[in-house]
Design a protein around this motif. Structure first.
Motif, short mmCIF file in Angstrom:
data_model
loop_
_atom_site.label_atom_id
_atom_site.label_comp_id
_atom_site.label_asym_id
_atom_site.label_seq_id
_atom_site.Cartn_x
_atom_site.Cartn_y
_atom_site.Cartn_z
N SER A 169 87.65 -77.63 110.09
CA SER A 169 88.22 -78.92 110.43
C SER A 169 89.73 -78.82 110.61
CB SER A 169 87.87 -79.97 109.38
OG SER A 169 88.55 -79.71 108.18
N LEU A 170 90.36 -77.77 110.05
CA LEU A 170 91.79 -77.59 110.25
C LEU A 170 92.09 -77.29 111.72
CD1 LEU A 170 92.75 -75.45 107.15
CD2 LEU A 170 93.14 -77.88 107.52
N ASP A 176 93.16 -81.94 117.74
CA ASP A 176 93.32 -83.39 117.79
C ASP A 176 94.80 -83.76 117.93
OD1 ASP A 176 91.95 -85.99 117.45
OD2 ASP A 176 93.30 -86.15 115.73
N LEU A 177 95.67 -82.94 117.31
CA LEU A 177 97.11 -83.21 117.34
C LEU A 177 97.77 -82.44 118.48
CD1 LEU A 177 97.52 -83.10 113.50
CD2 LEU A 177 97.96 -85.10 114.91
N TYR A 178 97.09 -82.35 119.60
CA TYR A 178 97.63 -81.86 120.87
C TYR A 178 97.92 -80.36 120.88
CZ TYR A 178 98.19 -86.87 120.78
OH TYR A 178 97.94 -88.19 120.61
N ASN B 80 94.11 -89.84 118.00
CA ASN B 80 94.25 -89.00 116.80
C ASN B 80 93.23 -89.41 115.75
OD1 ASN B 80 97.74 -88.94 117.36
ND2 ASN B 80 96.32 -87.25 117.68
N THR B 81 92.90 -88.45 114.88
CA THR B 81 91.82 -88.66 113.93
C THR B 81 92.30 -88.50 112.49
OG1 THR B 81 90.35 -87.67 115.57
CG2 THR B 81 89.46 -87.94 113.36
N PHE B 83 90.60 -87.31 109.34
CA PHE B 83 89.35 -86.66 109.03
C PHE B 83 88.85 -87.02 107.64
CE2 PHE B 83 91.23 -84.22 112.37
CZ PHE B 83 90.17 -83.81 113.15
N SER B 85 87.63 -85.09 105.46
CA SER B 85 88.13 -84.14 104.46
C SER B 85 89.66 -84.05 104.50
CB SER B 85 87.53 -82.77 104.75
OG SER B 85 87.90 -82.36 106.05
N ALA B 87 91.71 -82.62 106.16
CA ALA B 87 92.07 -81.46 107.00
C ALA B 87 93.58 -81.31 107.13
CB ALA B 87 91.42 -81.58 108.38
N LEU B 88 94.30 -81.47 106.03
CA LEU B 88 95.75 -81.21 106.05
C LEU B 88 95.98 -79.72 106.10
CD1 LEU B 88 96.90 -83.79 103.36
CD2 LEU B 88 97.14 -83.97 105.83
N PHE B 89 97.04 -79.29 106.80
CA PHE B 89 97.32 -77.86 106.89
C PHE B 89 97.91 -77.38 105.57
CE2 PHE B 89 98.08 -79.51 111.30
CZ PHE B 89 96.85 -79.11 111.78
N PRO B 90 97.21 -76.49 104.86
CA PRO B 90 97.65 -76.13 103.51
C PRO B 90 98.95 -75.33 103.47
CG PRO B 90 95.74 -74.82 104.15
CD PRO B 90 95.96 -75.83 105.24
N HIS B 91 99.30 -74.68 104.61
CA HIS B 91 100.48 -73.84 104.61
C HIS B 91 101.72 -74.60 105.05
CE1 HIS B 91 98.58 -73.76 108.51
NE2 HIS B 91 99.73 -73.39 109.05
N MET B 92 101.60 -75.91 105.21
CA MET B 92 102.75 -76.70 105.64
C MET B 92 103.05 -77.78 104.61
SD MET B 92 101.89 -77.46 109.61
CE MET B 92 101.09 -76.23 110.63
N PHE B 100 103.50 -82.25 112.99
CA PHE B 100 102.77 -81.26 113.79
C PHE B 100 102.43 -81.75 115.20
CE2 PHE B 100 99.07 -78.87 115.23
CZ PHE B 100 99.45 -77.58 114.95
N GLY B 101 101.88 -82.95 115.27
CA GLY B 101 101.46 -83.49 116.57
C GLY B 101 102.65 -83.62 117.52
N ARG B 148 100.04 -88.45 109.47
CA ARG B 148 100.00 -87.37 110.46
C ARG B 148 99.32 -87.84 111.75
NH1 ARG B 148 96.56 -81.95 109.44
NH2 ARG B 148 94.89 -83.46 109.75
N ALA B 149 98.23 -88.62 111.57
CA ALA B 149 97.50 -89.09 112.75
C ALA B 149 98.26 -90.19 113.49
CB ALA B 149 96.12 -89.58 112.33
#
Lengths: 268, 357
Positions: A169-170, A176-178, B80-81, B83, B85, B87-92, B100-101, B148-149
């Motif tokens: 999902s990542l 999803d974020l372009y 944008n979604t 999620f 879960s 789905a956050l980026f763990p390394h950021m 990010f977007g 984020r979305a």
């Protein structure tokens, strides 16, 4: 809650003895190699007191120096090639719609783990000699290429395991974020895959560093790596110099394998 | 804003084929809070993923702002979604996650920094800007995922059961929060949930889905008060179903005979099945317990269940079936009733309807 009536292998008679013997058989020879590397005498079996002399001898031996540098050079290039191939293979087998023959492809990538090394060695010898005749190229490239090929499955295993454990999902969120597929790989997949790549690369490096069989078949004259040089020395007179080189190789391997393990475990 | 035109999705082929969507048509209006509600496996998540671009329709069209996006990949859709879960980026860090977007869209650094600041402010997470997602609680991660979305200012925000992992109190707070943010930003929200209470309290309009189709679309009040069919009435809130005799239909009104023999006029939306028997649907709170022989129905109390704010009286109608009557608990107003007692039931005027199955 533990079931007390569960089968416990420790109840078998002689288990501790058996296990103990196995560990002794595994590690005693290595321990002896290490101990006799400090032998002041000229043999690898009669202790004559402690000394660093064989380490000095090995350090100052031009042939050892040359073989060591060649080994490090081969391992460095081969492991990077193997890791790059392994990353692509791991992506193809985990980040694609299921394709026909995916299982077969997996098997083919892991082929070097199953085919007897000697068979691969003979095969490479024949193919490379054909290429040598055709091109006239005699360099170290053959050894590097051979090492890269048999190191790939080792790097592949750890990178693929890491990719499989990652949350898909990542990557969806990235799209999803372009994020285009290439940028998702660069900004989302790769940063998280890094520990797997690192551990795969180190494993590949270690595997390359101590290879004998394939190297022995593929190398041309004057292309000894450290292990083939040592093999060559054993055919003559055995001195604790071999023990000293072995001990250093052992330390390097242990350090790399532990680092690889720690890197693979990190944030997994 | 979003036009969903006869979308279908079939997984697999041949005898194992599974139809997740069987021709879904709907229009989501600009700036509305639109909810897809249905039991698990009804196709609501498939539809949401299709709007996001993670699934391609087997047939049908999807228009976003008048443009056909059916074949566009997710990264080309102004959608944008959030999620399930997160789905956050763990390394950021949180700030990097939110930015990010915008970064992918190639916005200048200064603009990214400013928008990230605004978003952190919007979800009240400014102090957490430099934390990693793993250092946050579930509720905080939820807020970052939302920020984020929202940061790229999408035309549509999709939310895939975003509150399901939160505990009850936090969920209540986030429901109000989400509604506030939707109003403040004016972005169209498409929200997926299986929680009817969530759907009723937050939505402008709800689409009730079942087995890959939309059964009814309407405001929460429409859906609750005027369910179009038995499935909707049964799924939203609690409903009593009684088999009654159909005496005649005049326009939107049907005259029916209750099991007790009494006659009653009921709303009858849509066409009714031909036949002497139809189904009457009535909410438990639209019924009232009265003295035996006083109401339109009579029966015997079989069970009394106390719920704090109200009490459910289960009444056995004998041949005619069983009903639940709900009444709000007010001190000293209800006579003390016990199971086994004979009671009468009165139907509040203007409630109840005849339904197609």
């Amino acid at each position: 809650m533990a079931d007390r009536k569960r089968f416990d292998v420790r109840a078998l008679p002689g288990l501790s003895f058996m296990a103990g013997s196995c560990f002794v058989l595994l590690y005693l020879p290595i321990l002896l190699v290490v101990i006799y590397s400090f032998n002041a005498g000229n043999t690898v079996s009669i202790w004559e007191g402690f000394s660093w002399r064989w380490y000095q001898a090995a350090w100052n031996n031009a042939a050892v120096q040359e073989a060591t540098l060649r080994s490090l050079m081969v391992a460095s290039i081969a492991s990077v090639l193997a890791t790059a191939a392994a990353v692509l293979a791991a992506l193809a087998t985990t980040r694609s719609r299921g394709f026909r023959g995916r299982g077969i492809v997996l098997g083919l990538i892991n082929q070097p783990l199953m085919v007897p090394e000697i068979v691969t060695a003979v095969g490479l010898l024949i193919v490379f000699s054909m290429i040598k005749v055709a091109t006239g190229y005699q360099g170290i490239g053959y050894v590097i290429l051979a090492h890269a090929s048999f190191c790939t499955p080792f790097a592949f295993m750890s990178i693929r395991a890491r990719l499989q454990g990652m949350d898909l999902s990542l990557e969806n969120a990235g799209a999803d974020l372009y994020g285009t597929p290439v940028r998702i790989f660069r900004h989302v997949t790769l940063p998280q895959l890094w520990p797997g790549i690192l551990s795969g690369w180190m494993l590949a490096f270690v595997i390359s560093l101590d290879n004998v069989v394939i190297t022995e078949f593929v190398k041309s004259a004057g292309q000894d790596t450290l292990p083939t040089y040592m093999l060559g020395q054993l055919r003559r007179k055995i001195t604790p110099e071999i023990n000293a080189i072995s001990t250093v190789l052992l330390l390097i391997s242990i350090a790399l394998v532990i680092t690889a393990y720690l890197a693979g475990r990190k944030r997994a | 804003m979003i036009e969903i035109d006869n979308l279908t999705k079939t997984y697999g082929a041949g005898p194992q084929a599974y139809q997740a969507l069987r021709g879904v048509t709907a229009t989501v209006r600009a700036n509305e809070f639109f909810t897809l509600l249905g039991p698990s496996g009804c196709g609501k998540t498939t539809l949401l993923r299709m709007i996001a671009g993670f699934e391609t329709p087997t047939s049908g069209k999807l228009l976003l702002d008048g443009q056909d996006v059916s074949a566009s990949p997710p990264y080309r859709r102004p959608v944008n979604t959030v999620f399930q879960s997160y789905a956050l980026f763990p390394h950021m860090t949180c700030a990097e996650n939110i930015g990010f977007g915008l970064k992918m869209l190639g916005k200048p650094k200064a603009e990214i920094t400013r928008t990230v600041g605004e978003m952190l402010d919007l979800v009240q997470m400014t102090p957490m800007a430099n934390r990693r997602p793993s250092q946050l609680s579930g509720g905080q991660q939820q807020r970052i995922a939302l920020a984020r979305a929202l940061a790229p200012k999408p035309k549509v925000l999709l939310l895939d059961e975003p509150l399901s992992a939160l505990d009850y109190k936090l969920r209540k707070d986030m429901q109000i929060e989400l509604k506030r943010i939707q109003k403040d930003t004016g972005i169209t929200f498409v929200f997926v949930t299986h929680d009817q209470e969530e759907a009723l309290t937050m939505s402008d309009r709800i689409a009730i889905m079942n087995a890959g189709t939309i059964r009814q679309i309407g405001s929460p009040r429409d859906i609750y008060d005027q369910p179009a069919e038995r499935f909707v009435a049964d799924f939203i809130g609690e409903t009593n179903f009684l088999t009654v005799g159909l005496l005649g239909v005049a326009g939107q009104t049907a005259r029916v005979a209750l099991p007790s023999g009494r006659e009653l006029d009921l709303r009858a939306p849509g066409e009714l099945p031909k036949g002497p028997q139809v189904t009457m649907a009535i909410r438990p709170e639209h019924l009232e317990l009265v003295a035996a022989d006083a109401g339109q129905l009579s029966g015997r109390l079989s069970n009394i269940v106390y719920f704090g704010t109200d009490t459910h009286f289960h009444v056995d109608l004998g041949e005619g079936g069983a009903l639940v009557v709900r009444s709000q608990n007010k001190p000293d107003q209800m006579p003390r009733l016990t199971a086994g007692e004979a009671v009468g039931i009165s139907v509040l005027p203007g409630t109840g309807q005849v339904l197609r199955d």
